[in-house]
Design a protein around this motif. Structure first.
Motif, mmCIF file in Angstrom:
data_model
loop_
_atom_site.group_PDB
_atom_site.id
_atom_site.type_symbol
_atom_site.label_atom_id
_atom_site.label_comp_id
_atom_site.label_asym_id
_atom_site.label_seq_id
_atom_site.Cartn_x
_atom_site.Cartn_y
_atom_site.Cartn_z
ATOM 1 N N LEU A 157 14.613 -8.349 21.146
ATOM 2 C CA LEU A 157 15.739 -7.982 20.179
ATOM 3 C C LEU A 157 15.217 -8.649 18.771
ATOM 4 O O LEU A 157 15.513 -8.017 17.783
ATOM 5 N N ALA A 158 14.378 -9.649 18.866
ATOM 6 C CA ALA A 158 14.023 -10.169 17.533
ATOM 7 C C ALA A 158 12.991 -9.435 17.133
ATOM 8 O O ALA A 158 12.781 -9.253 15.871
ATOM 9 N N ASN A 159 12.073 -8.889 17.881
ATOM 10 C CA ASN A 159 11.050 -7.746 17.264
ATOM 11 C C ASN A 159 11.863 -6.793 16.811
ATOM 12 O O ASN A 159 11.319 -6.189 15.642
ATOM 13 N N VAL A 160 12.845 -5.971 17.036
ATOM 14 C CA VAL A 160 13.462 -4.850 16.544
ATOM 15 C C VAL A 160 14.041 -5.408 15.264
ATOM 16 O O VAL A 160 14.048 -4.749 14.200
ATOM 17 N N SER A 161 14.789 -6.547 15.235
ATOM 18 C CA SER A 161 15.360 -7.188 14.319
ATOM 19 C C SER A 161 14.624 -7.251 13.018
ATOM 20 O O SER A 161 14.721 -6.697 11.679
ATOM 21 N N ILE A 162 13.434 -8.038 13.229
ATOM 22 C CA ILE A 162 12.254 -8.180 11.928
ATOM 23 C C ILE A 162 11.778 -7.036 11.716
ATOM 24 O O ILE A 162 11.570 -6.853 10.545
ATOM 25 N N SER A 163 11.160 -6.068 12.587
ATOM 26 C CA SER A 163 10.637 -4.963 11.944
ATOM 27 C C SER A 163 11.391 -3.867 11.348
ATOM 28 O O SER A 163 10.882 -3.445 10.225
ATOM 29 N N VAL A 164 12.593 -3.860 11.741
ATOM 30 C CA VAL A 164 13.446 -3.070 10.740
ATOM 31 C C VAL A 164 13.957 -3.620 9.503
ATOM 32 O O VAL A 164 13.900 -2.997 8.377
ATOM 33 N N ARG A 165 14.026 -4.781 9.384
ATOM 34 C CA ARG A 165 14.376 -5.535 8.120
ATOM 35 C C ARG A 165 12.999 -5.376 7.274
ATOM 36 O O ARG A 165 13.081 -5.307 6.193
ATOM 37 N N LEU A 166 11.707 -5.670 7.904
ATOM 38 C CA LEU A 166 10.551 -5.510 6.997
ATOM 39 C C LEU A 166 10.237 -4.174 6.646
ATOM 40 O O LEU A 166 10.049 -3.803 5.345
ATOM 41 N N PHE A 167 10.767 -3.160 7.429
ATOM 42 C CA PHE A 167 10.510 -1.823 7.134
ATOM 43 C C PHE A 167 11.645 -1.438 5.863
ATOM 44 O O PHE A 167 11.356 -0.627 4.923
ATOM 45 N N GLU A 168 12.808 -1.962 5.968
ATOM 46 C CA GLU A 168 13.705 -1.859 4.753
ATOM 47 C C GLU A 168 13.158 -2.415 3.422
ATOM 48 O O GLU A 168 13.781 -2.044 2.580
ATOM 49 N N TRP A 169 12.352 -3.486 3.772
ATOM 50 C CA TRP A 169 11.849 -4.064 2.429
ATOM 51 C C TRP A 169 10.618 -3.454 1.858
ATOM 52 O O TRP A 169 9.556 -3.875 1.399
ATOM 53 N N ASP A 170 10.325 -2.069 2.443
ATOM 54 C CA ASP A 170 9.403 -1.258 1.944
ATOM 55 C C ASP A 170 7.738 -1.526 2.707
ATOM 56 O O ASP A 170 6.920 -1.112 2.047
ATOM 57 N N TRP A 171 7.937 -2.195 3.725
ATOM 58 C CA TRP A 171 6.600 -2.288 4.474
ATOM 59 C C TRP A 171 6.468 -0.913 5.127
ATOM 60 O O TRP A 171 7.283 -0.357 5.429
ATOM 61 N N SER A 172 5.170 -0.777 5.407
ATOM 62 C CA SER A 172 4.901 0.465 6.032
ATOM 63 C C SER A 172 5.553 0.470 7.535
ATOM 64 O O SER A 172 5.467 -0.883 8.068
ATOM 65 N N ALA A 173 5.524 1.294 8.320
ATOM 66 C CA ALA A 173 6.174 1.432 9.630
ATOM 67 C C ALA A 173 5.010 0.704 10.286
ATOM 68 O O ALA A 173 5.637 0.004 11.565
ATOM 69 N N ALA A 174 4.019 1.054 10.418
ATOM 70 C CA ALA A 174 2.761 0.334 11.236
ATOM 71 C C ALA A 174 2.833 -1.081 10.998
ATOM 72 O O ALA A 174 2.934 -2.120 11.974
ATOM 73 N N LEU A 175 2.740 -1.416 9.763
ATOM 74 C CA LEU A 175 2.806 -2.940 9.495
ATOM 75 C C LEU A 175 3.886 -3.624 9.984
ATOM 76 O O LEU A 175 3.855 -4.894 10.559
ATOM 77 N N ALA A 176 4.981 -3.109 9.703
ATOM 78 C CA ALA A 176 6.320 -3.664 10.043
ATOM 79 C C ALA A 176 6.346 -3.677 11.741
ATOM 80 O O ALA A 176 6.746 -4.863 12.205
ATOM 81 N N GLY A 177 5.875 -2.765 12.159
ATOM 82 C CA GLY A 177 6.076 -2.803 13.854
ATOM 83 C C GLY A 177 5.167 -3.702 14.455
ATOM 84 O O GLY A 177 5.370 -4.556 15.205
ATOM 85 N N PHE A 178 3.843 -3.814 13.697
ATOM 86 C CA PHE A 178 3.076 -4.740 13.921
ATOM 87 C C PHE A 178 3.518 -6.288 13.892
ATOM 88 O O PHE A 178 3.282 -7.277 14.950
ATOM 89 N N ALA A 179 3.993 -6.576 12.852
ATOM 90 C CA ALA A 179 4.491 -7.910 12.593
ATOM 91 C C ALA A 179 5.630 -8.299 13.750
ATOM 92 O O ALA A 179 5.696 -9.600 14.034
ATOM 93 N N GLY A 180 6.499 -7.483 13.796
ATOM 94 C CA GLY A 180 7.623 -7.675 14.620
ATOM 95 C C GLY A 180 7.171 -7.752 16.311
ATOM 96 O O GLY A 180 7.387 -8.719 16.994
#
Length: 363
Positions: free
Chosen positions: A320-343
């Motif tokens: 759940l934390a993975n999804v929440s963080i990656s979605v928020r980072l993606f909304e901050w204009d991170w690339s999908a790959a980078l946001a997904g990796f960070a999550g």
């Protein structure tokens, strides 16, 4: 009895037949030098601890440290060193593959000023191949030594030796920092402290074990590779986290194989197949971590079941934390790959840290 000058540490698992033999051999070569033998038993089912205690009732210089719910050579060595009374400690196998006649020679080097004396199979007068029944195992040992030497450099010819002697000061320093996992404690010690230790080597002939079976196998290999990578990073990445990550990588294959099998082959709906695949991956991750990452605290019986349940819960929170963080980072204009990796990375660190403390209770 005189206070011992040397403490001989014998890590043991299922060595009941060998303990009486090695104790007599050690006593025969030590002469007038006062010594003690400490057998560190990893709760062997063959009665190794009972045999050792029986010997100790007749020979007071023999003691037993029995470890419950803990496994691993490195951890056993450290606990034995910390239980020792002598100013010098030596670690050697209980299966008589190490040459006990070299003990006085090694002790003489310590008396002459050495901090660490290594029984080496690769200096003039030493030999390794005679101790390996299979040639493939001998080649594997040579490869492991070559890899280890890339880190330890010229400090020793045999950083993978399990036969070594050190002063109390070195033992105390090592006990605070070396990894409790795995089987290659000397490599860990030399890679950390080799630059400021006076190290000497004594050749010895590596012999075939007398009784029992070798403890070397897939688990030891994986743990050594984890330690090797950890030392390459200067210890920045813990060994357990590397093993945990490796297990998590295998879980990806389990997940995808289960998903495709259910959805493509059996026509199960994607959502249902995805849920089943997720639990299949978590189950396999738990089982592999129990066997590899936390082999020293392996859960069995009812503890295995309760451990699996806590693993499900913690990994669910991590997802759940993975999804929440990656979605928020993606909304901050991170690339999908980078946001997904960070999550995913955050989730992995969270799962590792919490399951370590809760599921396996490893502090």
């Amino acid at each position: 009895m005189k206070a011992p000058e040397l403490s001989v540490i014998l890590p043991a698992f299922n060595e009941a037949k060998n303990i009486p033999l090695i104790v007599d051999k050690i006593a025969a070569v030590m002469g007038d030098t006062p010594f003690e033998v400490i057998v560190v038993d990893d709760d062997s089912p063959d009665g190794t601890a009972d045999v050792t205690r029986s010997i100790g009732r007749e020979k007071p210089y023999v003691r037993c440290v029995k470890r419950i719910n803990r496994r691993g050579l490195s951890g056993a060595c450290i606990e034995g060193m910390m239980a020792a009374n002598a100013p010098v400690v030596v670690v050697m196998d209980a299966d008589m593959q190490h040459d006990e006649t070299r003990l006085p020679v090694m002790l003489a080097e310590i008396r002459d000023g050495a901090d660490l004396v290594i029984g080496s199979r690769y200096v003039d007068g030493g030999a390794a191949s005679s101790g390996f029944v299979k040639k493939s195992r001998a080649k594997g040992s040579e490869l492991a030594t070559a890899l280890a030497n890339r880190i330890t450099g010229a400090y020793t010819t045999d950083p993978m030796s399990g036969f070594f002697m050190m002063t109390r000061d070195v033992a105390d320093r090592a006990a605070r920092v070396v990894s409790r996992d795995g089987f290659k404690i000397l490599f860990d010690i030399v890679s950390r402290f080799g630059h400021d230790l006076k190290i000497r080597e004594v050749p010895f002939q590596f012999r075939e074990r007398v009784e029992g079976e070798s403890k070397l196998g897939f688990l030891v290999t994986v743990q050594f590779l984890g330690l090797l990578i950890s030392r390459y990073t200067g210890g920045f990445i813990p060994v357990k986290f590397l093993l945990y990550g490796l297990v998590g990588f295998t879980g990806l294959f389990v997940h995808m194989a289960t998903l495709l099998l259910l959805n493509a082959s059996f026509g199960v709906g994607f959502a249902t197949a995805q849920i089943v695949a997720t639990f299949a991956a978590m189950t396999s991750n738990f089982a592999f971590n129990n066997e590899v990452t936390y082999a020293h605290r392996k859960l069995t019986g009812w503890r295995f079941v309760t451990g699996l349940l806590t693993f499900y819960i913690i990994c669910g929170i991590g997802a759940l934390a993975n999804v929440s963080i990656s979605v928020r980072l993606f909304e901050w204009d991170w690339s999908a790959a980078l946001a997904g990796f960070a999550g995913a990375l955050m989730s992995a660190v969270f799962n590792y840290a919490v399951t370590k403390l809760v599921t396996w209770r490893d502090t």
